[in-house]
Design an enzyme around this catalytic site. Structure first.
Site, PDB file in Angstrom:
ATOM      1  N   ASP A  76      -1.459  -0.640   5.933  1.00  0.00           N
ATOM      2  CA  ASP A  76      -1.718  -0.070   7.263  1.00  0.00           C
ATOM      3  C   ASP A  76      -3.186  -0.056   7.648  1.00  0.00           C
ATOM      4  OD1 ASP A  76      -2.144   2.059   5.259  1.00  0.00           O
ATOM      5  OD2 ASP A  76      -2.535   3.310   7.009  1.00  0.00           O
ATOM      6  N   ASP A 111      -0.250   5.215   0.881  1.00  0.00           N
ATOM      7  CA  ASP A 111      -0.538   6.189   1.935  1.00  0.00           C
ATOM      8  C   ASP A 111      -0.681   5.500   3.286  1.00  0.00           C
ATOM      9  OD1 ASP A 111      -0.776   8.593   0.253  1.00  0.00           O
ATOM     10  OD2 ASP A 111      -2.557   7.606  -0.557  1.00  0.00           O
ATOM     11  N   ASP A 127       0.864  -1.165   0.000  1.00  0.00           N
ATOM     12  CA  ASP A 127       0.000   0.000   0.000  1.00  0.00           C
ATOM     13  C   ASP A 127       0.909   1.225   0.000  1.00  0.00           C
ATOM     14  OD1 ASP A 127      -2.396   1.647   0.539  1.00  0.00           O
ATOM     15  OD2 ASP A 127      -1.493   1.867   2.524  1.00  0.00           O
TER      16      ASP A 127
END
Length: 219
Positions: free
Chosen positions: A166, A9, A7
């Site tokens: 995240d 961001d 991922d």
């Protein structure tokens, strides 16, 4: 060969300042009160159109998406790499994996192609990722489409791939695609929401060993 899909961001870069600023501009553009910072960060990882509907279901979300993108692009052009700085240890980890003959790197992000391309250029990451999956061409996470496309592009089996992210959207996407999931503790969703992760790491230094462990377990 192994495939490690990141991922962006909240995982590789800390873009929360510009995300909150752009969302603030989008809500202001339609005359709505801005959600709390925690509520904004809770939707990071979703494709922007889906995120807007979740935050403001009764609003003109198409207008809000345009406003968000315009503001974000302006901040990125003004601030350069500082718009979305790499987390400590991120570059070293990417260089480590890129230097291995048995690992391919990819990204799966809710960003647009324009946004991802600009970020990669700003940080000098051209050539780092052999597969780039973006919101322009896929349903929003946690739909498995991005990971399925990454596996198809690289020819890697699901048992030899891992998703690093995240948010619960990343973990659920990995589960839906049948690949291992590693959560990172420094991002935008609390550890308690990463329940689908096979393992959660506290630093990039812990990532190589965690990847070896989860891939051995899924083999």
């Amino acid at each position: 060969m192994r495939l490690v899909v990141f991922d962006v961001d909240g995982t590789l870069v800390d873009s929360q300042g510009d995300i909150v600023a752009s969302m603030t501009a989008a809500f202001g553009d339609v005359g709505l009160a801005v959600p709390a910072r925690a509520e904004i960060l809770s939707i990071v990882g979703l494709s922007l159109d889906v995120a807007m509907v979740q935050l403001a279901p009764e609003a003109d979300t198409e207008r809000m998406v345009r406003s968000y993108k315009d503001t974000y692009a302006h901040l990125r052009a003004t601030k350069g790499a500082a718009s979305s700085p790499l987390y400590p240890g991120a570059r070293d980890a990417l260089d480590h994996f890129a230097g291995r003959d048995d690992v391919l790197l990819g990204v799966a992000t809710g960003k647009s192609k324009r946004g991802l391309d600009s970020l990669i250029a700003a940080h000098g990451l051209e050539g780092m990722f052999v597969t780039r999956q973006v919101a322009d061409f896929h349903p929003s996470k946690p739909h498995p489409s991005m990971i399925h496309a990454a596996l198809d592009e690289t020819g890697i089996e699901a048992s030899d791939a891992v998703m690093v992210g995240d948010t619960r959207f990343d973990m659920d996407m990995a589960t839906n695609a049948g690949v291992a999931a590693i959560g990172v503790a420094w991002g935008y969703h609390p550890r308690t929401e990463l329940g689908a992760a096979h393992q959660v790491v506290d630093s990039f230094a812990d990532l190589p060993a965690a990847i070896e462990k989860v891939l051995e377990a899924s083999a």
